[in-house]
Scaffold this active site. Structure first.
Site, PDB file in Angstrom:
ATOM      1  N   ASP A 240      -4.332  -2.581  -3.327  1.00 55.96           N
ATOM      2  CA  ASP A 240      -5.604  -1.887  -3.514  1.00 55.96           C
ATOM      3  C   ASP A 240      -5.482  -0.793  -4.577  1.00 55.96           C
ATOM      4  O   ASP A 240      -6.380   0.024  -4.742  1.00 55.96           O
ATOM      5  CB  ASP A 240      -6.132  -1.322  -2.195  1.00 55.96           C
TER       6      ASP A 240
ATOM      7  N   ASP B 153      -1.402  -0.206   5.011  1.00 56.82           N
ATOM      8  CA  ASP B 153      -1.880   1.169   5.065  1.00 56.82           C
ATOM      9  C   ASP B 153      -1.385   1.859   6.335  1.00 56.82           C
ATOM     10  O   ASP B 153      -0.921   3.002   6.285  1.00 56.82           O
ATOM     11  CB  ASP B 153      -3.413   1.202   5.000  1.00 56.82           C
TER      12      ASP B 153
ATOM     13  N   GLU C  61       2.222   3.767  -4.261  1.00 57.95           N
ATOM     14  CA  GLU C  61       1.634   2.457  -4.549  1.00 57.95           C
ATOM     15  C   GLU C  61       2.588   1.609  -5.384  1.00 57.95           C
ATOM     16  O   GLU C  61       2.805   0.432  -5.101  1.00 57.95           O
ATOM     17  CB  GLU C  61       0.303   2.621  -5.292  1.00 57.95           C
TER      18      GLU C  61
ATOM     19  N   ASP D 263       0.853  -1.189   0.000  1.00 54.95           N
ATOM     20  CA  ASP D 263       0.000   0.000   0.000  1.00 54.95           C
ATOM     21  C   ASP D 263       0.881   1.228   0.000  1.00 54.95           C
ATOM     22  O   ASP D 263       2.010   1.206   0.491  1.00 54.95           O
ATOM     23  CB  ASP D 263      -0.933   0.022   1.208  1.00 54.95           C
TER      24      ASP D 263
END
Length: 152
Positions: free
Chosen positions: A70, A130, A47, A9
């Site tokens: 994600d 995250d 990312e 992430d």
């Protein structure tokens, strides 16, 4: 050779702004977490950098790797083959060519499969990434310079 799972992430506090990435690598009983913050970058760069760093951390070439991310930006670029077309055109008019080149170099050393996961959902390890990314972005005392970032 064991299969390896990588969760990634990236996060930025403003776009552009301070940013960071988080990576969780899992292989059998082994677990490794990586993170780094940057003074000025973008969310997409973080990312993609997370994926690069995760793959670069692997010890053996030819590993079977599943990457959970994600980031539609990263997952779609690879699974839909866009990045290979961009490469043929030498990334003309594309953002982050430095990181895409870095990615392709390490990607080709392994057998990589991408899986998109919904961010901030029930995926425990993605949520951990995250947390790592946001903490790194907020840790101004340890920020690195994203030397490839270019303001538009």
């Amino acid at each position: 050779m064991p299969s390896i799972t990588i969760y990634t992430d990236g996060s930025s506090l403003g776009n552009p702004g301070a940013g960071g990435y988080g990576v969780v690598l899992l292989s059998g009983p082994h677990r490794k977490e990586l993170s780094q913050g940057f003074r000025l970058t973008t969310n997409n760069r973080m990312e993609l950098m997370a994926v690069c760093v995760g793959l670069e951390a692997l010890k053996f070439e030819g590993s079977d790797v599943t990457i959970y991310s994600d980031s539609k930006y990263v997952v779609d670029a690879v699974t839909k083959g866009w990045v290979f077309g961009w490469e043929k055109k030498q990334f003309a008019q594309k953002k982050n060519p430095d990181l895409w080149r870095r990615f392709l170099k390490i990607y080709r050393r392994h057998h990589v499969r991408f899986v998109w996961v919904k961010g901030h959902a029930e995926t425990v390890e993605n949520n951990r990434c995250d947390t790592l990314a946001v903490a790194a972005a907020n840790d101004k005392a340890h920020h690195a310079e994203d030397t490839g970032y270019r303001e538009e």
